[in-house]
Scaffold this motif. Sequence first.
Motif, short mmCIF file in Angstrom:
data_model
loop_
_atom_site.label_atom_id
_atom_site.label_comp_id
_atom_site.label_asym_id
_atom_site.label_seq_id
_atom_site.Cartn_x
_atom_site.Cartn_y
_atom_site.Cartn_z
N UNK A 16 0.81 -1.22 0.00
CA UNK A 16 0.00 0.00 0.00
C UNK A 16 0.85 1.27 0.00
N UNK A 17 1.89 1.34 0.84
CA UNK A 17 2.64 2.60 1.00
C UNK A 17 3.87 2.67 0.11
N UNK A 18 4.29 1.53 -0.47
CA UNK A 18 5.45 1.55 -1.35
C UNK A 18 6.68 0.96 -0.70
N UNK A 19 7.53 0.34 -1.52
CA UNK A 19 8.70 -0.37 -1.02
C UNK A 19 9.74 0.57 -0.42
N UNK A 20 9.93 1.74 -1.02
CA UNK A 20 11.04 2.61 -0.62
C UNK A 20 10.96 2.97 0.87
N UNK A 21 9.84 3.53 1.29
CA UNK A 21 9.72 3.94 2.69
C UNK A 21 9.63 2.75 3.63
N UNK A 40 10.70 -0.51 3.28
CA UNK A 40 11.96 -1.26 3.43
C UNK A 40 12.97 -0.45 4.25
N UNK A 41 13.01 0.86 4.03
CA UNK A 41 13.91 1.70 4.83
C UNK A 41 13.54 1.64 6.30
N UNK A 42 12.24 1.71 6.60
CA UNK A 42 11.78 1.63 7.99
C UNK A 42 12.21 0.32 8.64
N UNK A 43 12.03 -0.77 7.90
CA UNK A 43 12.40 -2.07 8.44
C UNK A 43 13.89 -2.11 8.77
N UNK A 44 14.71 -1.65 7.85
CA UNK A 44 16.16 -1.76 8.04
C UNK A 44 16.66 -0.89 9.19
N UNK A 45 16.13 0.31 9.32
CA UNK A 45 16.58 1.21 10.38
C UNK A 45 16.19 0.68 11.76
N UNK A 101 25.90 -1.77 12.06
CA UNK A 101 26.16 -0.51 11.35
C UNK A 101 25.82 -0.56 9.86
N UNK A 102 26.19 -1.62 9.10
CA UNK A 102 25.83 -1.65 7.67
C UNK A 102 24.33 -1.56 7.42
N UNK A 103 23.52 -2.21 8.26
CA UNK A 103 22.07 -2.16 8.09
C UNK A 103 21.55 -0.74 8.25
N UNK A 104 22.08 -0.02 9.21
CA UNK A 104 21.63 1.35 9.44
C UNK A 104 21.97 2.24 8.24
N UNK A 105 23.19 2.13 7.75
CA UNK A 105 23.62 2.95 6.61
C UNK A 105 22.79 2.62 5.37
N UNK A 106 22.58 1.34 5.10
CA UNK A 106 21.79 0.94 3.92
C UNK A 106 20.32 1.36 4.05
N UNK A 154 16.05 5.13 1.33
CA UNK A 154 15.09 6.23 1.21
C UNK A 154 15.31 7.06 -0.06
N UNK A 155 16.52 7.06 -0.56
CA UNK A 155 16.84 7.89 -1.72
C UNK A 155 17.07 7.07 -3.00
N UNK A 156 17.25 5.77 -2.85
CA UNK A 156 17.73 4.96 -3.98
C UNK A 156 16.65 4.10 -4.61
#
Length: 435
Positions: free
Chosen positions: A88-93, A95-100, A196-201, A206-208
């Motif tokens: 519903x909300x889109x993969x970009x936001x 997936x970023x939420x999950x990873x952070x 740390x890598x998960x946070x950076x990715x 969010x931008x990629x």
Amino acid sequence: MNTLTSGLASAQRQQLESRAYAKATLRLLPFLFLCYVAAYLDRVNVGFAKLQMLSDLQFSETVYGLGAGIFFIGYFFFEVPSNLLMHRVGARRWIARIMLTWAVISAASLFVKTPTQFYIVRFLLGVAEAGFFPGIVLYLTYWFPAARRSRMNALFMIGIPVAGVLGGPLSGWILAAFDGRDGWASWQWLFFIEALPSFVLGVITLFYLPNSIRAATWLSNEERAVLEENIAQEQAGKGHASVASVFSNGRVWLMALIYFCCMMGLYGISFYLPTLIKASGVKSALDVGLLTAIPYACAVFSMLFVAKSADRRGERRWHFAIASLAAALGLYLSTVFGHNVPLAMLALSVGAAGMLATMPVFWAWPSAILAGGSAAAAIGMINSIGNLAGFVSPTIIGWMKDVTHSTNAGMYCVAAAMVLGAALSLLQPKEIVNG
């Protein structure tokens, strides 16, 4: 047919299509692969932390097995809602939420002192990560048709063995090099550094990551049109059942049971591979870490080979079944040669290669039956039920090891599950899953 592509000759269209898929593959798959490497490393690095964490905190094998597995209880309850929200909300936001969130919670594992705290952190990590894997599987169906999907799944899912290839030596080095530094034990540094890598990715996501083909500005109008047309044609031939009806669909439940058997093998290997290697006679944490890379390196090649073969031949049932039986044989032989390092490593390599080769082939099945929101629900449901094996497998192995002082009985259970999964896979209707 889309007006941008309807006037193209067949040869021109094939060239345009090939160029568009090459661009999409190069743009998306390496990044998604990196994200999965980071995700899987954070999920299973507790297997390395265990080598020192248990003695430091006075945890039993049963406590470890329950804590390692309770991750999947949180994962189970939030998997389907997470996948529906991503749709519903889109993969970009999403997936970023999950990873952070999983990066923060994984790092917080370093503060664990008691079994209860261990259980809580592992449960919350499962809640945070719920939806990542099935979300990406669903996301790939937005871009690639069934004829390409096993290969695309493989390029994403080799993140699991590559996490083992990279994570084993890295984890072994951290355990050897950071013990006692600045007042932290080496296992605490392990949780912190590998988060740390998960946070950076997550920030980069969010931008990629584009939400859809239409949002991919790096494709030309004609390239976007041909990819959208291919997906639309494929979706038109599938069922668009209600989300609720997915839960009464017998084929979906059969897939969930098959995947449960598959995951019994994956998490038996993931959480206990360092322990099995150490039990074969390897004492150094660094050497254990280096040797864990071998089975996972074999799995990289098996995943790519089996997925390519399945797509080329248009056959997925026997590819899955044979790989699953190979995994069962390897796990069984790892107990037979448990005290012979070279033979144990060979058996574990066969087990890991067979087990992981089942995954990209399997995940081409659900999207061959359903589309849209029903596909999102089905993929989430299959993954959540299948990943309950991540609770069952380490819990059984840990309990059996406390009782018998050996991991052999637990490995027999895991191997039996892989045999059952191979048998059940042949009940799938070949005209559907091979399509």
